[in-house]
Design a protein around this motif. Structure first.
Motif, short mmCIF file in Angstrom:
data_model
loop_
_atom_site.label_atom_id
_atom_site.label_comp_id
_atom_site.label_asym_id
_atom_site.label_seq_id
_atom_site.Cartn_x
_atom_site.Cartn_y
_atom_site.Cartn_z
N GLU A 143 -22.20 0.03 -7.89
CA GLU A 143 -21.97 1.34 -8.52
C GLU A 143 -22.62 1.38 -9.91
O GLU A 143 -23.22 2.38 -10.30
CB GLU A 143 -20.46 1.61 -8.68
CG GLU A 143 -19.82 2.11 -7.41
CD GLU A 143 -18.30 1.93 -7.43
OE1 GLU A 143 -17.70 1.90 -8.53
OE2 GLU A 143 -17.72 1.78 -6.33
N PHE A 144 -22.49 0.28 -10.62
CA PHE A 144 -23.10 0.21 -11.96
C PHE A 144 -24.62 0.38 -11.86
O PHE A 144 -25.22 1.16 -12.60
CB PHE A 144 -22.75 -1.15 -12.59
CG PHE A 144 -23.52 -1.47 -13.84
CD1 PHE A 144 -23.07 -1.04 -15.09
CD2 PHE A 144 -24.70 -2.20 -13.78
CE1 PHE A 144 -23.77 -1.34 -16.24
CE2 PHE A 144 -25.42 -2.50 -14.93
CZ PHE A 144 -24.96 -2.06 -16.17
N ASP A 151 -26.29 1.82 -9.57
CA ASP A 151 -26.57 3.18 -9.12
C ASP A 151 -26.53 4.17 -10.27
O ASP A 151 -27.33 5.09 -10.37
CB ASP A 151 -25.45 3.61 -8.16
CG ASP A 151 -25.97 3.67 -6.74
OD1 ASP A 151 -27.13 3.28 -6.53
OD2 ASP A 151 -25.20 4.11 -5.85
N ARG A 152 -25.51 3.96 -11.11
CA ARG A 152 -25.23 4.91 -12.19
C ARG A 152 -26.31 4.94 -13.26
O ARG A 152 -26.61 5.96 -13.85
CB ARG A 152 -23.91 4.51 -12.86
CG ARG A 152 -22.82 5.51 -12.69
CD ARG A 152 -21.57 5.25 -13.52
NE ARG A 152 -21.46 4.06 -14.30
CZ ARG A 152 -20.75 2.98 -13.94
NH1 ARG A 152 -20.16 2.96 -12.77
NH2 ARG A 152 -20.66 1.93 -14.74
N LYS A 153 -26.88 3.77 -13.53
CA LYS A 153 -27.82 3.66 -14.65
C LYS A 153 -29.25 3.81 -14.12
O LYS A 153 -29.53 3.47 -12.98
CB LYS A 153 -27.67 2.29 -15.31
CG LYS A 153 -26.28 2.02 -15.81
CD LYS A 153 -26.20 2.30 -17.28
CE LYS A 153 -24.84 1.99 -17.84
NZ LYS A 153 -24.84 1.98 -19.29
N SER A 154 -30.14 4.28 -14.99
CA SER A 154 -31.52 4.42 -14.48
C SER A 154 -32.40 3.31 -15.08
O SER A 154 -33.10 3.52 -16.06
CB SER A 154 -32.07 5.80 -14.83
OG SER A 154 -31.76 6.09 -16.16
N SER A 210 -18.48 -2.87 -7.38
CA SER A 210 -18.55 -2.36 -8.77
C SER A 210 -19.93 -2.62 -9.37
O SER A 210 -20.43 -1.81 -10.15
CB SER A 210 -17.45 -2.93 -9.66
OG SER A 210 -16.95 -4.12 -9.20
#
Ligand code: NAD
Ligand code: ZN
Length: 348
Positions: free
Chosen positions: A14-15, A17-20, A11
């Motif tokens: 994924e976090f 990865d999701r944010k830039s 998790s």
């Protein structure tokens, strides 16, 4: 907002990865550097560049000098407003890192990965950041939620017993103020160790989160979380100047004893409940020596407590096991009585 899991950090990945984010800064102390950082780095999968920021371990570091050093390092390393701070540690790291991140460039994003029981159940999850000032605890700080909180109970495996027991005090508090069944589970534990405690962490976190959700800025019900913390904080503050500082939970355990006594003295709980509460706290926590401090030393600090209005001393007190009231004014006389009661426990 909070992920409590044993998912091998998927998790978190994924976090990330999701944010830039532009860059990651991982704040650790010397112990979480040694015990927790290798686990995190071994599981973290990201192409983002990261830097490790290490401070010495201990409450003495939670001050403006350390904050200043960290702001300077972030500046020198050109942390921009898209940088992410990962606070990997106990309450000192999550308070300190949260404070630094929430003020640097008027606030950059941060996440908490609590590694002590106290930070999992309490410090990392309430959206309060802060540092100590002189010998006043948490005098300067902000109300700022992290972007996310990732709780990996496996970090508790390397936590020293005294630290585990310190965090356990907050769990007992959660039971006492809000959930009798939780309290009963906790006092029935045969042995205080990570394996026995881990199944109950989520309940404690839920209690705290539920209260915070109802009253983020501590205008009303959040004050119940201060049970045990009025006298507890005063004693913890006095110990800050001593050679052997006391752990937060040890001071809170002492605070819960005196404040349970106050709850009884104010007619809010029965003598039986008061005895039961005090007996169970004593079962886990050794007597905390307060013989170096006078009642006046303690009053001076109580009057400076952020929770007070004017010259009155306000308490959050129990109105049953699993029920708590707040803003209850207590006189100096009854506070003194509770301290006398505590001092006598040492002779018993
Ligand atoms: P801490 O951060 O000092 O950690 C305790 C000790 O354990 C330190 O020596 C640390 O290096 C070590 N440690 C941490 N994780 C470890 C691990 N997994 N294995 C081995 N060693 C490890 O203290 P704490 O008890 O976590 O937190 C206390 C602080 O939290 C206090 O400053 C208190 O004011 C603050 N607090 C804040 C809030 C809030 O709402 N912000 C609430 C409660 C407490
Ligand atoms: Zn606390």
């Amino acid at each position: 907002m909070i992920t409590i899991t044993d998912d091998n950090f998927s998790s978190l990945n994924e976090f990330l990865d999701r944010k830039s984010f532009s860059k990651i800064f991982i704040l650790v102390d010397e112990n979480t550097h040694e015990y927790c950082l290798p686990v995190l780095l071994g599981n973290m999968e990201t192409d983002l560049a990261f830097e490790i920021l290490e401070i010495e371990a201990g409450e003495e570091m939670k001050n403006i000098q350390t904050a200043n050093q960290l702001w300077e390092i972030l500046t020198e390393m050109q942390a921009d407003r898209k940088a992410l701070v990962i606070n990997l540690g106990g309450g000192v790291i999550t308070d300190m890192g949260g404070f630094v991140a929430s003020t640097y460039k008027r606030g950059i994003q941060f996440i908490n990965i609590p590694t002590t029981l106290l930070s999992m159940c309490d410090a990392a999850i309430g959206g309060k950041t802060g540092i100590d000032l002189m010998h006043y605890k948490n005098m300067v700080g902000t109300f700022t939620f992290p972007e996310h909180i990732f709780v990996y109970p496996e970090f508790l495996e390397t936590l020293p017993f005294k630290e585990l027991r310190s965090g356990f005090a907050e769990m007992l508090k959660h039971g006492l103020i809000a959930d009798k069944i939780h309290w009963e589970h906790l006092i029935r534990m045969q042995k205080l160790d990570a394996q026995a405690i881990i199944p109950h962490i989520k309940t404690s976190m839920d209690i705290k989160q539920d209260v915070v959700r109802q009253d983020f800025h501590e205008k009303n019900i959040r004050k119940t979380l201060n049970f045990g913390h009025t006298i507890g904080h005063a004693v913890e503050s006095l110990y800050l100047n001593q050679k052997n500082p006391v752990l937060h939970g040890e001071a809170v355990a002492m605070g819960m004893i005196t404040e349970a006594y106050l709850s009884f003295a104010e007619g809010l709980i029965s003598a039986e409940d008061c005895d039961l509460i005090i007996g169970n706290i004593q079962k886990y926590y050794p007597y905390l020596d307060i013989s170096d401090f006078s009642d006046d030393d303690i009053f001076d600090l109580l009057l400076n407590d952020k929770k007070n209005a004017g010259n009155t001393i306000l308490f959050s007190l129990l109105s049953g096991i699993g029920a708590c009231i707040f803003d209850h004014e207590c006189s100096r006389k009854s506070i003194s009585e509770s301290l006398t009661f505590y001092r006598k426990l040492n002779d018993a």
